[in-house]
Design a protein around this motif. Structure first.
Motif, PDB file in Angstrom:
ATOM      1  N   GLU A 101      13.649   2.088  13.215  1.00 33.81           N
ATOM      2  CA  GLU A 101      14.208   0.733  13.312  1.00 33.81           C
ATOM      3  C   GLU A 101      14.791   0.244  11.988  1.00 33.81           C
ATOM      4  O   GLU A 101      15.817  -0.431  11.957  1.00 33.81           O
ATOM      5  CB  GLU A 101      13.092  -0.222  13.768  1.00 33.81           C
ATOM      6  CG  GLU A 101      13.489  -1.683  13.888  1.00 33.81           C
ATOM      7  CD  GLU A 101      14.330  -1.972  15.125  1.00 33.81           C
ATOM      8  OE1 GLU A 101      14.998  -3.022  15.109  1.00 33.81           O
ATOM      9  OE2 GLU A 101      14.335  -1.162  16.075  1.00 33.81           O
ATOM     10  N   TYR A 102      14.137   0.575  10.866  1.00 38.75           N
ATOM     11  CA  TYR A 102      14.534   0.043   9.558  1.00 38.75           C
ATOM     12  C   TYR A 102      14.856   1.192   8.611  1.00 38.75           C
ATOM     13  O   TYR A 102      14.152   2.195   8.588  1.00 38.75           O
ATOM     14  CB  TYR A 102      13.402  -0.804   8.958  1.00 38.75           C
ATOM     15  CG  TYR A 102      12.959  -1.933   9.861  1.00 38.75           C
ATOM     16  CD1 TYR A 102      13.724  -3.099   9.992  1.00 38.75           C
ATOM     17  CD2 TYR A 102      11.776  -1.841  10.583  1.00 38.75           C
ATOM     18  CE1 TYR A 102      13.317  -4.136  10.824  1.00 38.75           C
ATOM     19  CE2 TYR A 102      11.356  -2.872  11.427  1.00 38.75           C
ATOM     20  CZ  TYR A 102      12.135  -4.015  11.542  1.00 38.75           C
ATOM     21  OH  TYR A 102      11.732  -5.033  12.374  1.00 38.75           O
ATOM     22  N   GLU A 103      15.902   1.004   7.821  1.00 41.07           N
ATOM     23  CA  GLU A 103      16.228   2.012   6.807  1.00 41.07           C
ATOM     24  C   GLU A 103      15.327   1.795   5.612  1.00 41.07           C
ATOM     25  O   GLU A 103      15.494   0.829   4.867  1.00 41.07           O
ATOM     26  CB  GLU A 103      17.703   1.890   6.397  1.00 41.07           C
ATOM     27  CG  GLU A 103      18.620   2.551   7.381  1.00 41.07           C
ATOM     28  CD  GLU A 103      19.924   2.986   6.728  1.00 41.07           C
ATOM     29  OE1 GLU A 103      19.922   3.351   5.538  1.00 41.07           O
ATOM     30  OE2 GLU A 103      20.936   2.938   7.433  1.00 41.07           O
ATOM     31  N   ILE A 104      14.370   2.657   5.424  1.00 40.52           N
ATOM     32  CA  ILE A 104      13.379   2.483   4.348  1.00 40.52           C
ATOM     33  C   ILE A 104      13.339   3.728   3.472  1.00 40.52           C
ATOM     34  O   ILE A 104      13.862   4.783   3.830  1.00 40.52           O
ATOM     35  CB  ILE A 104      11.971   2.224   4.925  1.00 40.52           C
ATOM     36  CG1 ILE A 104      11.567   3.390   5.858  1.00 40.52           C
ATOM     37  CG2 ILE A 104      11.899   0.888   5.645  1.00 40.52           C
ATOM     38  CD1 ILE A 104      10.112   3.588   5.996  1.00 40.52           C
ATOM     39  N   ASN A 105      12.688   3.579   2.322  1.00 45.14           N
ATOM     40  CA  ASN A 105      12.415   4.715   1.449  1.00 45.14           C
ATOM     41  C   ASN A 105      11.150   5.401   1.969  1.00 45.14           C
ATOM     42  O   ASN A 105      10.048   4.902   1.767  1.00 45.14           O
ATOM     43  CB  ASN A 105      12.225   4.221   0.017  1.00 45.14           C
ATOM     44  CG  ASN A 105      11.950   5.359  -0.952  1.00 45.14           C
ATOM     45  OD1 ASN A 105      11.663   6.490  -0.545  1.00 45.14           O
ATOM     46  ND2 ASN A 105      12.023   5.064  -2.236  1.00 45.14           N
ATOM     47  N   GLU A 106      11.314   6.503   2.651  1.00 39.98           N
ATOM     48  CA  GLU A 106      10.167   7.154   3.294  1.00 39.98           C
ATOM     49  C   GLU A 106       9.212   7.786   2.292  1.00 39.98           C
ATOM     50  O   GLU A 106       8.091   8.160   2.643  1.00 39.98           O
ATOM     51  CB  GLU A 106      10.650   8.181   4.324  1.00 39.98           C
ATOM     52  CG  GLU A 106      11.355   7.504   5.486  1.00 39.98           C
ATOM     53  CD  GLU A 106      11.662   8.434   6.640  1.00 39.98           C
ATOM     54  OE1 GLU A 106      11.059   9.527   6.713  1.00 39.98           O
ATOM     55  OE2 GLU A 106      12.510   8.066   7.480  1.00 39.98           O
ATOM     56  N   GLU A 107       9.631   7.877   1.024  1.00 36.82           N
ATOM     57  CA  GLU A 107       8.730   8.369  -0.026  1.00 36.82           C
ATOM     58  C   GLU A 107       7.837   7.260  -0.567  1.00 36.82           C
ATOM     59  O   GLU A 107       6.922   7.514  -1.336  1.00 36.82           O
ATOM     60  CB  GLU A 107       9.544   8.981  -1.175  1.00 36.82           C
ATOM     61  CG  GLU A 107      10.212  10.291  -0.830  1.00 36.82           C
ATOM     62  CD  GLU A 107       9.216  11.340  -0.344  1.00 36.82           C
ATOM     63  OE1 GLU A 107       8.254  11.626  -1.087  1.00 36.82           O
ATOM     64  OE2 GLU A 107       9.388  11.846   0.774  1.00 36.82           O
ATOM     65  N   LYS A 108       8.133   6.017  -0.178  1.00 35.84           N
ATOM     66  CA  LYS A 108       7.339   4.884  -0.667  1.00 35.84           C
ATOM     67  C   LYS A 108       6.869   4.035   0.502  1.00 35.84           C
ATOM     68  O   LYS A 108       7.357   2.933   0.741  1.00 35.84           O
ATOM     69  CB  LYS A 108       8.150   4.040  -1.649  1.00 35.84           C
ATOM     70  CG  LYS A 108       8.296   4.685  -3.019  1.00 35.84           C
ATOM     71  CD  LYS A 108       8.821   3.703  -4.034  1.00 35.84           C
ATOM     72  CE  LYS A 108       8.904   4.354  -5.415  1.00 35.84           C
ATOM     73  NZ  LYS A 108       9.482   3.448  -6.413  1.00 35.84           N
ATOM     74  N   ILE A 109       5.924   4.587   1.271  1.00 38.60           N
ATOM     75  CA  ILE A 109       5.298   3.823   2.347  1.00 38.60           C
ATOM     76  C   ILE A 109       3.855   3.532   1.938  1.00 38.60           C
ATOM     77  O   ILE A 109       3.090   4.448   1.641  1.00 38.60           O
ATOM     78  CB  ILE A 109       5.334   4.579   3.691  1.00 38.60           C
ATOM     79  CG1 ILE A 109       6.773   4.878   4.109  1.00 38.60           C
ATOM     80  CG2 ILE A 109       4.621   3.762   4.776  1.00 38.60           C
ATOM     81  CD1 ILE A 109       6.901   5.657   5.404  1.00 38.60           C
ATOM     82  N   PHE A 110       3.517   2.253   1.892  1.00 39.88           N
ATOM     83  CA  PHE A 110       2.175   1.803   1.549  1.00 39.88           C
ATOM     84  C   PHE A 110       1.458   1.365   2.829  1.00 39.88           C
ATOM     85  O   PHE A 110       2.054   0.697   3.674  1.00 39.88           O
ATOM     86  CB  PHE A 110       2.216   0.564   0.641  1.00 39.88           C
ATOM     87  CG  PHE A 110       2.842   0.742  -0.707  1.00 39.88           C
ATOM     88  CD1 PHE A 110       2.050   0.785  -1.859  1.00 39.88           C
ATOM     89  CD2 PHE A 110       4.225   0.822  -0.857  1.00 39.88           C
ATOM     90  CE1 PHE A 110       2.620   0.909  -3.111  1.00 39.88           C
ATOM     91  CE2 PHE A 110       4.807   0.946  -2.112  1.00 39.88           C
ATOM     92  CZ  PHE A 110       3.996   0.993  -3.245  1.00 39.88           C
ATOM     93  N   LEU A 111       0.162   1.691   2.945  1.00 36.84           N
ATOM     94  CA  LEU A 111      -0.679   1.105   3.976  1.00 36.84           C
ATOM     95  C   LEU A 111      -1.666   0.178   3.282  1.00 36.84           C
ATOM     96  O   LEU A 111      -2.306   0.571   2.303  1.00 36.84           O
ATOM     97  CB  LEU A 111      -1.451   2.177   4.748  1.00 36.84           C
ATOM     98  CG  LEU A 111      -0.638   3.248   5.473  1.00 36.84           C
ATOM     99  CD1 LEU A 111      -1.569   4.132   6.295  1.00 36.84           C
ATOM    100  CD2 LEU A 111       0.445   2.648   6.355  1.00 36.84           C
ATOM    101  N   LEU A 112      -1.787  -1.056   3.777  1.00 45.26           N
ATOM    102  CA  LEU A 112      -2.761  -2.004   3.234  1.00 45.26           C
ATOM    103  C   LEU A 112      -3.691  -2.404   4.372  1.00 45.26           C
ATOM    104  O   LEU A 112      -3.263  -3.005   5.355  1.00 45.26           O
ATOM    105  CB  LEU A 112      -2.044  -3.232   2.655  1.00 45.26           C
ATOM    106  CG  LEU A 112      -2.897  -4.233   1.862  1.00 45.26           C
ATOM    107  CD1 LEU A 112      -2.012  -5.083   0.947  1.00 45.26           C
ATOM    108  CD2 LEU A 112      -3.716  -5.163   2.755  1.00 45.26           C
ATOM    109  N   GLY A 113      -4.947  -2.001   4.253  1.00 41.45           N
ATOM    110  CA  GLY A 113      -5.903  -2.290   5.314  1.00 41.45           C
ATOM    111  C   GLY A 113      -7.048  -3.153   4.828  1.00 41.45           C
ATOM    112  O   GLY A 113      -7.361  -3.185   3.637  1.00 41.45           O
ATOM    113  N   PHE A 114      -7.661  -3.854   5.788  1.00 45.40           N
ATOM    114  CA  PHE A 114      -8.893  -4.583   5.503  1.00 45.40           C
ATOM    115  C   PHE A 114      -9.933  -4.177   6.546  1.00 45.40           C
ATOM    116  O   PHE A 114      -9.651  -4.192   7.749  1.00 45.40           O
ATOM    117  CB  PHE A 114      -8.670  -6.107   5.560  1.00 45.40           C
ATOM    118  CG  PHE A 114      -9.929  -6.901   5.310  1.00 45.40           C
ATOM    119  CD1 PHE A 114     -10.392  -7.084   4.012  1.00 45.40           C
ATOM    120  CD2 PHE A 114     -10.672  -7.407   6.357  1.00 45.40           C
ATOM    121  CE1 PHE A 114     -11.577  -7.770   3.776  1.00 45.40           C
ATOM    122  CE2 PHE A 114     -11.856  -8.099   6.134  1.00 45.40           C
ATOM    123  CZ  PHE A 114     -12.315  -8.285   4.836  1.00 45.40           C
ATOM    124  N   SER A 115     -11.122  -3.777   6.078  1.00 48.09           N
ATOM    125  CA  SER A 115     -12.251  -3.455   6.945  1.00 48.09           C
ATOM    126  C   SER A 115     -11.872  -2.359   7.948  1.00 48.09           C
ATOM    127  O   SER A 115     -11.581  -1.233   7.554  1.00 48.09           O
ATOM    128  CB  SER A 115     -12.722  -4.745   7.627  1.00 48.09           C
ATOM    129  OG  SER A 115     -13.972  -4.581   8.230  1.00 48.09           O
TER     130      SER A 115
END
Length: 219
Positions: A101-115
């Motif tokens: 859907e979005y043109e992104i930098n696939e080398e810079k994907i962050f996941l931010l999770g809680f619990s």
């Protein structure tokens, strides 16, 4: 907004940028996509930020990624593993949909999770180190039952984790979180571990530390 798999909120980059880095937020048990999204305005301008809603409705605006057995006394019995594995498959599909859907930098994907979102974020990155490089793991722990074996250390070379926990967490004991750093070190995974004198939540200093960590990695 929603993909075929999950509902989500979006904050587009505040600056003109070709192929921005992507940060995906996964909330905790009983919460929703609004929760972590409150951080979005304070995170780097170049990020495309997506906050996902977990698939299981608990009513009254509360959602979960999988069932939790609160009467369990050990971490290995705490989680409904089939549901958690199903959630990991959904997350994999969701990430692929976002990339389409979005043109992104696939080398810079962050996941931010809680619990609960952290447990899944860490498991997902360890199962898909080719897709995810950076994880911000707040108030969670490593559930080895969700990680594919055998471990191939060579695959983990690019992974980078920020891990934090409250020392008086009444939901997930800090002792469970303290196993994360030695686990990652054994696999030679770059990581930064912090504790703060709070319960099951994110202290202001914790937020400033994770904000700095993300900024350094957006460059």
């Amino acid at each position: 907004m929603h993909t075929k798999s999950l509902e989500y909120l979006i904050r587009r980059p505040k600056i003109e940028i070709s192929k921005p880095p992507l940060l995906i937020m996964f909330h905790g048990y009983g919460s929703n996509e609004q929760d972590l999204f409150s951080f979005a305005e304070e995170l780097p301008d170049e990020l495309l930020i997506i906050s996902a809603r977990a698939p299981l409705s608990m009513g009254f605006g509360s959602y979960a990624w999988y069932t939790i057995h609160f009467d369990a006394t050990t971490s290995d019995k705490f989680s409904d593993l089939p549901e958690a594995r199903s959630a990991l498959s959904t997350i994999d599909l969701f990430i692929e949909e976002l990339k389409a859907e979005y043109e992104i930098n696939e080398e810079k994907i962050f996941l931010l999770g809680f619990s609960q979102g952290t447990i899944l974020s860490m498991a997902y990155a360890l199962n898909h180190p080719d897709k995810i490089k950076k994880v911000i793991a707040l108030s969670g722990y490593i559930n080895e039952d969700l990680i594919e074996k055998p471990f191939e250390k060579e695959r983990f070379k690019a992974l980078d984790f920020f891990v934090s926990h409250g020392t008086v967490d009444q939901v997930i004991p800090v002792e469970w979180a303290r196993k994360t750093e030695p686990f990652l070190n054994k696999l030679k995974i770059k990581n930064e571990y912090h504790e703060y004198p709070v319960g099951h939540g994110v202290a202001p200093q914790n937020f400033f530390d994770l904000q700095r960590w993300i900024k350094e990695r957006c460059k």
